[in-house]
Design a protein around this motif. Structure first.
Motif, PDB file in Angstrom:
ATOM      1  N   ARG A   1      30.039  30.489  23.777  1.00 20.80           N
ATOM      2  CA  ARG A   1      31.488  30.361  23.691  1.00 20.80           C
ATOM      3  C   ARG A   1      31.985  30.379  22.246  1.00 20.80           C
ATOM      4  N   VAL A   2      33.125  31.068  22.029  1.00 14.86           N
ATOM      5  CA  VAL A   2      33.806  31.053  20.733  1.00 14.86           C
ATOM      6  C   VAL A   2      35.300  30.867  20.967  1.00 14.86           C
TER       7      VAL A   2
ATOM      8  N   ASP B   1      30.997  24.217  21.691  1.00 12.08           N
ATOM      9  CA  ASP B   1      30.119  23.728  22.754  1.00 12.08           C
ATOM     10  C   ASP B   1      30.928  23.491  24.028  1.00 12.08           C
ATOM     11  N   GLU B   2      30.312  22.881  25.025  1.00 15.37           N
ATOM     12  CA  GLU B   2      30.983  22.652  26.314  1.00 15.37           C
ATOM     13  C   GLU B   2      32.200  21.743  26.178  1.00 15.37           C
ATOM     14  N   ALA B   3      32.187  20.867  25.164  1.00 14.77           N
ATOM     15  CA  ALA B   3      33.325  19.966  24.929  1.00 14.77           C
ATOM     16  C   ALA B   3      34.369  20.607  24.026  1.00 14.77           C
TER      17      ALA B   3
END
Length: 114
Positions: A37-38, A103-105
């Motif tokens: 993810r970006v 990240d996921e957060a």
């Protein structure tokens, strides 16, 4: 290929539509380098060199300009093929966009080593 709904009453494609397509093209390259993810954090430069018209066939070329600890800066160049029977190809847009790996957060994270 931009559609009539992407243009103003004069047939010129909205700059915002082109910007969103550039952001997508740049994010694909950035996400590959980030291995995940970006998020877009900066539009460093954006130059509209020529108008884009409904029916133009657009090509987006993206290359990594710079890699930081958590960020990737991508150069995107856009060409339009007009009047496909004549095959006129013109550079219509150039941009530089910076993305940060998240990240996921949705917090920034270091890029993985190559």
């Amino acid at each position: 290929m931009p559609q009539p709904s992407d243009a103003n009453i004069h047939g010129d494609v909205f700059g915002g539509w082109i910007m969103s397509q550039v952001d997508i093209a740049g994010a694909v390259i950035a996400a590959r380098r980030a291995a995940g993810r970006v998020a877009t954090v900066a539009v460093n430069a954006f130059v509209f060199k020529k108008p884009v018209f409904v029916g133009d066939l657009l090509s987006f070329y993206a290359d990594i300009e710079r890699v930081g600890r958590t960020s990737v800066t991508v150069s995107v160049v856009v060409y339009a093929e007009r009047h496909r029977m004549d095959a006129e190809i013109v550079k219509v847009t150039e941009a530089s966009v910076t993305y940060v790996a998240t990240d996921e957060a949705r917090q920034s994270r270091p890029l993985p080593p190559l």
